[in-house]
Write an enzyme that holds these catalytic residues in place. Structure first.
Site, PDB file in Angstrom:
ATOM      1  N   ASN A  24       0.867  -1.188   0.000  1.00 14.63           N
ATOM      2  CA  ASN A  24       0.000   0.000   0.000  1.00 14.63           C
ATOM      3  C   ASN A  24       0.903   1.239   0.000  1.00 14.63           C
ATOM      4  O   ASN A  24       1.477   1.583   1.025  1.00 14.63           O
ATOM      5  CB  ASN A  24      -0.897  -0.024   1.246  1.00 14.63           C
ATOM      6  N   LYS A  26      -0.010   4.274  -0.324  1.00 13.38           N
ATOM      7  CA  LYS A  26      -0.685   5.481   0.201  1.00 13.38           C
ATOM      8  C   LYS A  26      -0.485   6.629  -0.786  1.00 13.38           C
ATOM      9  O   LYS A  26      -0.498   6.406  -1.998  1.00 13.38           O
ATOM     10  CB  LYS A  26      -0.177   5.801   1.612  1.00 13.38           C
ATOM     11  N   HIS A 113      -9.473   1.781   5.391  1.00 13.98           N
ATOM     12  CA  HIS A 113      -8.165   1.950   6.041  1.00 13.98           C
ATOM     13  C   HIS A 113      -8.325   2.963   7.175  1.00 13.98           C
ATOM     14  O   HIS A 113      -9.107   3.912   7.065  1.00 13.98           O
ATOM     15  CB  HIS A 113      -7.129   2.435   5.022  1.00 13.98           C
ATOM     16  N   GLU A 115      -6.633   5.356   8.040  1.00 18.18           N
ATOM     17  CA  GLU A 115      -6.390   6.757   7.640  1.00 18.18           C
ATOM     18  C   GLU A 115      -7.630   7.349   6.981  1.00 18.18           C
ATOM     19  O   GLU A 115      -7.852   8.563   7.028  1.00 18.18           O
ATOM     20  CB  GLU A 115      -5.157   6.812   6.724  1.00 18.18           C
ATOM     21  N   GLU A 180      -5.489  -4.306  11.216  1.00 17.92           N
ATOM     22  CA  GLU A 180      -4.442  -3.294  11.332  1.00 17.92           C
ATOM     23  C   GLU A 180      -4.663  -2.460  12.598  1.00 17.92           C
ATOM     24  O   GLU A 180      -5.433  -1.486  12.576  1.00 17.92           O
ATOM     25  CB  GLU A 180      -4.471  -2.363  10.117  1.00 17.92           C
ATOM     26  N   GLY A 186       2.697   2.556  10.787  1.00 21.05           N
ATOM     27  CA  GLY A 186       3.771   3.547  10.630  1.00 21.05           C
ATOM     28  C   GLY A 186       4.467   3.853  11.940  1.00 21.05           C
ATOM     29  O   GLY A 186       4.955   4.961  12.146  1.00 21.05           O
ATOM     30  N   SER A 218       3.374  -1.822  10.530  1.00 16.71           N
ATOM     31  CA  SER A 218       4.831  -1.919  10.743  1.00 16.71           C
ATOM     32  C   SER A 218       5.406  -3.284  10.358  1.00 16.71           C
ATOM     33  O   SER A 218       6.320  -3.789  11.025  1.00 16.71           O
ATOM     34  CB  SER A 218       5.183  -1.560  12.192  1.00 16.71           C
TER      35      SER A 218
HETATM   36  P1  PGA Z   1       2.851   0.539   7.741  1.00 16.39           P
HETATM   37  O1  PGA Z   1       1.387   0.798   7.144  1.00 16.39           O
HETATM   38  O2  PGA Z   1       3.336  -0.777   7.186  1.00 16.39           O
HETATM   39  O3  PGA Z   1       3.673   1.706   7.260  1.00 16.39           O
HETATM   40  O4  PGA Z   1       2.704   0.475   9.217  1.00 16.39           O
HETATM   41  C1  PGA Z   1       0.467  -0.249   7.021  1.00 16.39           C
HETATM   42  C2  PGA Z   1      -0.838   0.282   6.498  1.00 16.39           C
HETATM   43  O5  PGA Z   1      -1.199   1.420   6.812  1.00 16.39           O
HETATM   44  O6  PGA Z   1      -1.535  -0.409   5.737  1.00 16.39           O
END
Ligand code: PGA
Length: 260
Positions: A24, A26, A113, A115, A180, A186, A218
């Site tokens: 992903n 983003k 997601h 976000e 998640e 992140g 992560s």
């Molecule tokens: P990350 O993001 O691997 O940077 O923690 C995962 C995600 O948001 O799908």
């Protein structure tokens, strides 16, 4: 005797779980980087592997077509979007429908997601988007996960039950689920393996054991093997670490070793 062994082996093959690695990106990258990445991953996966590993790349919306073209027809690399609208068409300025994504050659779409949930997307919208994706012939990758406050209060299972409750109406096996934890995204930190395992088991109990549940938050080339070793985990949704081609290629190698 020989036939008996063959049948047993076929049975074993059928029981092997399909695993997914989803990159992903983003809101990162540019057209050239997206095309180069899709080309590199398609090459890595070519000829189509005999194993049960599916690799997906979800670039930003404007470069989906470039990614589809770089991945090539019938490619082992699937291309997914990061969002879609609930409606097939209409007066929704700036939005993109699942049908439009399908038309581009996209096969999957990430929905809900954290976000996007932080921008106001609620469980009803997530469900409506998942239905729109399925109607358009796309596979939704539906994200769920608890906040840090809920985790610290020991409310992970309660939050997951609530987020998953509407999803019971979706066809089992028609979608992928990504667990998640919001606090692990992140963040260079993951839950304990026992916690990941418990959350996945809980989601499978709520939605039925056929639900493929991926872990996200992560994930990187260093911790992927341990995560994929958990029998409940059907793969990983990877953000930051997926931006680096070498690290993504290394993660494909790790996942293949786990399949072998
Ligand atoms: P990350 O993001 O691997 O940077 O923690 C995962 C995600 O948001 O799908």
């Amino acid at each position: 005797m020989c036939q008996h062994i063959d049948a047993a082996e076929i049975g074993w093959q059928k029981r092997r779980m399909t695993r997914y690695l989803i990159a992903n990106w983003k809101m990162n990258g540019d057209r050239a980087a997206v095309a180069a990445y899709a080309t590199a991953l398609a090459k890595k996966l070519s000829p189509a592997p005999a194993d049960d590993l599916r690799v997906l790349f979800c670039p930003p919306m404007p470069w989906l077509e470039a990614a589809v073209q770089a991945a090539g027809k019938g490619a082992a690399l699937a291309i997914g979007a990061q969002n879609c609208h609930t409606a097939a068409s209409g007066a929704f300025t700036g939005e993109t429908s699942a049908l439009m994504l399908k038309d581009l050659g996209v096969t999957h779409v990430i929905i809900g997601h954290s976000e996007r949930r932080a921008m106001g997307e609620d469980d009803d919208a997530v469900f409506a988007k998942a239905k729109a994706a399925l109607t358009a012939g796309l596979t939704p990758i539906i994200c769920v996960g608890e906040s840090r406050a809920a985790y610290e209060a020991g409310e992970t299972a309660t939050v997951l039950s609530k987020q998953a409750s509407l999803l019971k109406a979706l066809p089992p096996g028609g979608y992928l689920l990504a667990y998640e934890p919001v606090w692990a995204i992140g963040a260079s930190v993951t839950p304990k393996m026992a916690e990941i395992s418990a959350a996945h088991q809980h989601l499978k109990t709520v939605l039925g054991s056929r639900a493929a549940v991926l872990y996200g938050g992560s994930v990187n080339a260093g911790n992927l093997a341990e995560i994929l070793a958990l029998p409940e985990v059907s793969g990983a949704l990877i953000g930051g670490a997926s931006l680096n081609t070498e690290q993504m290629v290394a993660m494909i190698d790790v996942a293949r070793q786990r399949q072998g």
